[in-house]
Design a protein around this motif. Structure first.
Motif, PDB file in Angstrom:
ATOM      1  N   ILE A 331      23.994 -16.844 -18.586  1.00  0.00           N
ATOM      2  CA  ILE A 331      23.005 -15.354 -18.232  1.00  0.00           C
ATOM      3  C   ILE A 331      21.611 -15.703 -18.401  1.00  0.00           C
ATOM      4  O   ILE A 331      21.151 -15.505 -17.261  1.00  0.00           O
ATOM      5  CB  ILE A 331      23.472 -14.009 -18.881  1.00  0.00           C
ATOM      6  CG1 ILE A 331      24.855 -13.607 -18.508  1.00  0.00           C
ATOM      7  CG2 ILE A 331      22.690 -12.861 -18.621  1.00  0.00           C
ATOM      8  CD1 ILE A 331      25.446 -12.553 -19.637  1.00  0.00           C
ATOM      9  N   SER A 332      21.215 -16.320 -19.506  1.00  0.00           N
ATOM     10  CA  SER A 332      19.835 -16.772 -19.564  1.00  0.00           C
ATOM     11  C   SER A 332      19.509 -17.818 -18.733  1.00  0.00           C
ATOM     12  O   SER A 332      18.253 -17.548 -17.925  1.00  0.00           O
ATOM     13  CB  SER A 332      19.709 -17.208 -20.847  1.00  0.00           C
ATOM     14  OG  SER A 332      19.960 -16.167 -22.023  1.00  0.00           O
ATOM     15  N   ALA A 395       9.166 -11.196 -29.196  1.00  0.00           N
ATOM     16  CA  ALA A 395       7.829 -12.041 -29.040  1.00  0.00           C
ATOM     17  C   ALA A 395       7.862 -13.224 -28.538  1.00  0.00           C
ATOM     18  O   ALA A 395       6.993 -13.564 -27.826  1.00  0.00           O
ATOM     19  CB  ALA A 395       7.559 -12.034 -30.775  1.00  0.00           C
ATOM     20  N   LEU A 396       9.139 -13.960 -28.413  1.00  0.00           N
ATOM     21  CA  LEU A 396       9.068 -15.118 -27.871  1.00  0.00           C
ATOM     22  C   LEU A 396       8.903 -14.888 -26.367  1.00  0.00           C
ATOM     23  O   LEU A 396       8.384 -15.597 -25.384  1.00  0.00           O
ATOM     24  CB  LEU A 396      10.450 -15.801 -28.289  1.00  0.00           C
ATOM     25  CG  LEU A 396      10.760 -16.984 -27.378  1.00  0.00           C
ATOM     26  CD1 LEU A 396       9.790 -18.297 -27.731  1.00  0.00           C
ATOM     27  CD2 LEU A 396      12.187 -17.760 -27.734  1.00  0.00           C
ATOM     28  N   PHE A 397       9.824 -13.994 -25.913  1.00  0.00           N
ATOM     29  CA  PHE A 397       9.853 -13.738 -24.631  1.00  0.00           C
ATOM     30  C   PHE A 397       8.256 -13.425 -24.059  1.00  0.00           C
ATOM     31  O   PHE A 397       7.985 -13.952 -22.894  1.00  0.00           O
ATOM     32  CB  PHE A 397      10.594 -12.246 -24.161  1.00  0.00           C
ATOM     33  CG  PHE A 397      10.668 -11.917 -22.825  1.00  0.00           C
ATOM     34  CD1 PHE A 397      12.101 -12.247 -22.164  1.00  0.00           C
ATOM     35  CD2 PHE A 397       9.933 -11.244 -22.022  1.00  0.00           C
ATOM     36  CE1 PHE A 397      12.273 -11.901 -20.820  1.00  0.00           C
ATOM     37  CE2 PHE A 397      10.126 -10.916 -20.715  1.00  0.00           C
ATOM     38  CZ  PHE A 397      11.118 -11.360 -20.183  1.00  0.00           C
ATOM     39  N   PHE A 399       5.559 -14.239 -25.568  1.00  0.00           N
ATOM     40  CA  PHE A 399       4.716 -15.539 -25.661  1.00  0.00           C
ATOM     41  C   PHE A 399       4.917 -16.619 -24.544  1.00  0.00           C
ATOM     42  O   PHE A 399       3.809 -17.048 -23.857  1.00  0.00           O
ATOM     43  CB  PHE A 399       4.855 -16.044 -27.048  1.00  0.00           C
ATOM     44  CG  PHE A 399       4.167 -17.530 -27.333  1.00  0.00           C
ATOM     45  CD1 PHE A 399       2.866 -17.621 -27.472  1.00  0.00           C
ATOM     46  CD2 PHE A 399       4.912 -18.879 -27.214  1.00  0.00           C
ATOM     47  CE1 PHE A 399       2.256 -18.660 -27.722  1.00  0.00           C
ATOM     48  CE2 PHE A 399       4.147 -19.718 -27.378  1.00  0.00           C
ATOM     49  CZ  PHE A 399       3.039 -19.899 -27.632  1.00  0.00           C
ATOM     50  N   VAL A 400       6.048 -16.866 -24.405  1.00  0.00           N
ATOM     51  CA  VAL A 400       6.398 -17.762 -23.208  1.00  0.00           C
ATOM     52  C   VAL A 400       5.836 -17.286 -21.960  1.00  0.00           C
ATOM     53  O   VAL A 400       5.421 -18.116 -21.029  1.00  0.00           O
ATOM     54  CB  VAL A 400       7.996 -18.174 -23.071  1.00  0.00           C
ATOM     55  CG1 VAL A 400       8.314 -18.828 -21.821  1.00  0.00           C
ATOM     56  CG2 VAL A 400       8.518 -18.718 -24.424  1.00  0.00           C
ATOM     57  N   GLY A 401       5.941 -16.001 -21.674  1.00  0.00           N
ATOM     58  CA  GLY A 401       5.505 -15.577 -20.447  1.00  0.00           C
ATOM     59  C   GLY A 401       4.001 -15.581 -20.186  1.00  0.00           C
ATOM     60  O   GLY A 401       3.649 -15.904 -19.313  1.00  0.00           O
ATOM     61  N   GLN A 402       3.606 -15.141 -21.331  1.00  0.00           N
ATOM     62  CA  GLN A 402       2.027 -15.601 -21.298  1.00  0.00           C
ATOM     63  C   GLN A 402       1.613 -16.756 -21.172  1.00  0.00           C
ATOM     64  O   GLN A 402       0.528 -17.049 -20.300  1.00  0.00           O
ATOM     65  CB  GLN A 402       1.271 -14.826 -22.776  1.00  0.00           C
ATOM     66  CG  GLN A 402      -0.443 -14.747 -22.804  1.00  0.00           C
ATOM     67  CD  GLN A 402      -0.808 -14.440 -23.914  1.00  0.00           C
ATOM     68  OE1 GLN A 402      -0.037 -14.097 -25.004  1.00  0.00           O
ATOM     69  NE2 GLN A 402      -2.184 -14.066 -24.080  1.00  0.00           N
ATOM     70  N   LEU A 403       2.193 -17.707 -21.806  1.00  0.00           N
ATOM     71  CA  LEU A 403       1.789 -19.235 -21.702  1.00  0.00           C
ATOM     72  C   LEU A 403       2.062 -19.793 -20.377  1.00  0.00           C
ATOM     73  O   LEU A 403       1.238 -20.439 -19.908  1.00  0.00           O
ATOM     74  CB  LEU A 403       2.705 -20.068 -22.883  1.00  0.00           C
ATOM     75  CG  LEU A 403       2.306 -21.247 -23.132  1.00  0.00           C
ATOM     76  CD1 LEU A 403       0.997 -21.477 -24.041  1.00  0.00           C
ATOM     77  CD2 LEU A 403       3.511 -22.028 -23.975  1.00  0.00           C
ATOM     78  N   THR A 404       3.167 -19.381 -19.577  1.00  0.00           N
ATOM     79  CA  THR A 404       3.553 -20.128 -18.422  1.00  0.00           C
ATOM     80  C   THR A 404       2.960 -19.186 -17.248  1.00  0.00           C
ATOM     81  O   THR A 404       3.230 -19.548 -16.118  1.00  0.00           O
ATOM     82  CB  THR A 404       5.083 -20.217 -18.204  1.00  0.00           C
ATOM     83  OG1 THR A 404       5.662 -19.051 -18.555  1.00  0.00           O
ATOM     84  CG2 THR A 404       5.698 -20.987 -19.582  1.00  0.00           C
ATOM     85  N   GLY A 405       3.021 -17.802 -17.449  1.00  0.00           N
ATOM     86  CA  GLY A 405       2.459 -16.854 -16.344  1.00  0.00           C
ATOM     87  C   GLY A 405       3.645 -16.276 -15.677  1.00  0.00           C
ATOM     88  O   GLY A 405       3.478 -15.598 -14.478  1.00  0.00           O
ATOM     89  N   ARG A 408      10.236 -15.628 -15.795  1.00  0.00           N
ATOM     90  CA  ARG A 408      11.287 -16.424 -15.605  1.00  0.00           C
ATOM     91  C   ARG A 408      11.739 -17.469 -16.812  1.00  0.00           C
ATOM     92  O   ARG A 408      12.897 -17.797 -17.026  1.00  0.00           O
ATOM     93  CB  ARG A 408      11.128 -17.345 -14.441  1.00  0.00           C
ATOM     94  CG  ARG A 408      11.193 -16.393 -12.658  1.00  0.00           C
ATOM     95  CD  ARG A 408      11.341 -17.111 -11.691  1.00  0.00           C
ATOM     96  NE  ARG A 408      11.183 -16.356 -10.586  1.00  0.00           N
ATOM     97  CZ  ARG A 408      12.191 -15.323 -10.218  1.00  0.00           C
ATOM     98  NH1 ARG A 408      13.378 -15.573 -10.815  1.00  0.00           N
ATOM     99  NH2 ARG A 408      12.247 -14.603  -9.002  1.00  0.00           N
ATOM    100  N   PHE A 409      10.296 -17.880 -17.355  1.00  0.00           N
ATOM    101  CA  PHE A 409      10.532 -19.105 -18.470  1.00  0.00           C
ATOM    102  C   PHE A 409      11.039 -18.536 -19.732  1.00  0.00           C
ATOM    103  O   PHE A 409      11.623 -18.967 -20.550  1.00  0.00           O
ATOM    104  CB  PHE A 409       9.444 -20.099 -18.408  1.00  0.00           C
ATOM    105  CG  PHE A 409       9.111 -20.850 -17.253  1.00  0.00           C
ATOM    106  CD1 PHE A 409       9.611 -21.895 -16.981  1.00  0.00           C
ATOM    107  CD2 PHE A 409       8.153 -20.337 -16.260  1.00  0.00           C
ATOM    108  CE1 PHE A 409       9.341 -22.665 -16.060  1.00  0.00           C
ATOM    109  CE2 PHE A 409       8.114 -21.395 -15.203  1.00  0.00           C
ATOM    110  CZ  PHE A 409       8.674 -22.613 -15.222  1.00  0.00           C
ATOM    111  N   SER A 410      10.687 -16.913 -19.797  1.00  0.00           N
ATOM    112  CA  SER A 410      10.758 -16.292 -20.895  1.00  0.00           C
ATOM    113  C   SER A 410      12.345 -16.091 -21.078  1.00  0.00           C
ATOM    114  O   SER A 410      12.940 -16.264 -22.148  1.00  0.00           O
ATOM    115  CB  SER A 410      10.073 -14.986 -20.773  1.00  0.00           C
ATOM    116  OG  SER A 410       8.899 -15.175 -20.942  1.00  0.00           O
ATOM    117  N   ILE A 411      13.151 -15.761 -19.838  1.00  0.00           N
ATOM    118  CA  ILE A 411      14.385 -15.257 -19.816  1.00  0.00           C
ATOM    119  C   ILE A 411      15.298 -16.606 -20.408  1.00  0.00           C
ATOM    120  O   ILE A 411      16.161 -16.491 -21.156  1.00  0.00           O
ATOM    121  CB  ILE A 411      14.773 -14.800 -18.709  1.00  0.00           C
ATOM    122  CG1 ILE A 411      16.208 -14.102 -18.708  1.00  0.00           C
ATOM    123  CG2 ILE A 411      14.934 -15.564 -17.689  1.00  0.00           C
ATOM    124  CD1 ILE A 411      16.104 -12.737 -19.353  1.00  0.00           C
TER     125      ILE A 411
END
Length: 461
Positions: A331-332, A395-397, A399-405, A408-411
């Motif tokens: 799913i991820s 928090a990871l969701f 952080f990754v979203g902020q880092l990558t913009g 999609r990378f968060s999920i």
């Protein structure tokens, strides 16, 4: 009919009455936590606040409620076990949650402090009651604890889903049901949760008996209940440390429950970000509620079955959990490629196949790893794991979203929780953990204390 009930783990009236509590309290999870109250809080109660302040306040109130339960439940569990008061504590928390939920009916524009306070109290009642409800699982008259735990989740899907559909109908078409407007329909929906929660909790209190505490669960310990609770808690912490396999399972559960919780909490936000409309998101939520019912029962029946697709291997509760974690991993990864509304619905259906079953089997497996006479205390640690499991994933969701913009990378980053949880789960020797729990219980009874230190030197698997 009787054989069908037995097959689903509901063969006794006591088992059915226990499982009906999931039907009762799931209305709070669907209407108050997920679908109706969050929107009402942000658009009406906090509608006059600048910027995103309403969302910020809502986040704080949610975190405060969970933190209070996480901090208090170990001591409360110890007191409940010592004084043979699981049902009394359950009743107190249900009453707390019901009254606070009913109080939300009185809130309106600008009532930020009142609504926040009531929501915190309602969350404490909901989460606190679950500690003692879950702790009753291993004491209920049933021949299959996995089936009973799964039946509870399945009934929860039905109960929560039915009232959610009614509430959404009120909110979306208020005039059809005689309400003067959306606001009145929303307040009535919140009040209906309190009524539903109360009515369907009654069978549990009438038909589920208070567990026999065993020979040593009551002692002549002097002091207040709080002092007694802390004294037992210190001993229980020692017992938890002695049971290596229980600790490993708690660690595994902490990881993969964080991933599951993040998908539940962030699915709507992620769907909105990539362009899925509100109708599609709400429809998917309702789909999960009702599709989850047959799949929860099906998933709960996996233990002790042989699956041809897996080479005829005999399933166990632990292996069934691996299947669930594998689906969540898919799913991820699939979420990364999602672009259309039908993609969202497909992934929602995939969630429905494993969500209830994975959580139900986690609960039933844990119930077999704890001493019966200390079930409330040990389930308080399970509760803590589930509460803190809501921290790292979001928090990871973010952080990754902020880092990558891009989210999609968060999920797809959530894969780490499911893979990590599976790795820790592979280290759990279930039979050794169960044997250790029985030895802890026997030692407690021999010493005349409901919580004695566990045996040392139990071998690893």
């Amino acid at each position: 009919m009787e054989s069908l009930r037995t097959r689903f783990g509901l063969g006794s009236d006591e088992a059915l009455s226990w499982a009906l509590y999931d039907w009762a309290n799931s209305a709070f999870a669907t209407t108050v936590l997920a679908a109706v109250f969050p929107i009402y809080y942000e658009s009406v109660i906090g509608g006059g606040l600048p910027g995103n302040l309403a969302s910020v306040y809502y986040g704080y109130t949610t975190a405060i409620g969970l933190a209070l339960v996480a901090l208090a439940s170990p001591v409360l569990g110890a007191v409940a076990d010592h004084y043979r008061a699981k049902k009394r504590f359950l009743g107190a928390f249900v009453a707390l949650g019901v009254v606070a939920t009913a109080g939300l009916y009185t809130t309106g524009p600008g009532d930020v402090l009142l609504a926040s306070g009531l929501f915190v109290v309602a969350n404490v009642g909901f989460a606190g009651a679950n500690v003692f409800y879950d702790s009753l699982l291993s004491h209920v008259d049933t021949g299959d604890i996995d089936a009973l735990s799964t039946a509870g989740y399945a009934l929860g899907y039905v109960g929560g889903g039915l009232l959610l559909v009614v509430n959404l109908a009120w909110v979306l078409r208020p005039a059809t049901f005689g309400f003067p407007g959306t606001r009145a329909a929303t307040r009535a929906a919140l009040l209906s949760v309190a009524v539903w929660w109360t009515v369907f909790s009654v069978p549990l209190f009438l038909r589920v008996s208070e567990p026999d505490p065993g020979d040593g669960s009551r002692t002549t310990t002097r002091g207040t209940p709080v002092v007694t609770g802390f004294a037992r808690l210190r001993t229980t912490l020692g017992d938890v440390r002695e049971n290596r396999d229980l600790l490993l399972f708690l660690g595994a559960f902490l990881l993969y429950a964080d991933g599951i919780g993040t998908i539940i909490r962030m699915a709507s936000v992620y769907g909105s970000e990539i362009g899925i409309g509100q109708t599609g998101i709400v429809g998917a939520l309702v789909l999960v509620q009702f599709l989850g019912v047959p799949f929860a029962f099906a998933f709960g029946s996996l233990p002790r079955r042989r699956l041809p697709v897996l080479g005829g291997i005999e399933m166990s509760t632990k292996r069934a959990l691996y299947v669930g974690l594998a689906v969540y991993t898919g799913i991820s990864v699939g979420g990364f490629f999602m672009t259309e509304t039908w993609h969202f619905w497909v992934l929602a259906a995939a969630v429905a196949t494993v969500q209830g079953g994975t959580q139900a089997l986690s609960r039933s497996l844990y119930a077999t790893l704890v001493p019966d006479t200390q079930s409330s205390e040990f389930f308080s640690f399970f509760s803590i794991s589930s509460k803190f499991a809501g921290i790292a994933g979001p928090a990871l969701f973010a952080f990754v979203g902020q880092l990558t913009g891009s989210s999609r990378f968060s999920i797809v980053a959530l894969v780490v929780f499911f893979v990590g949880g599976a790795v820790l789960l592979s280290r759990v020797d279930v039979e050794t953990g169960r044997a250790t729990a029985r030895e802890i219980e026997a030692a407690a009874n021999r010493s005349g204390d409901g919580a004695a230190g566990g045996p040392a030197g139990v071998g690893d698997s």
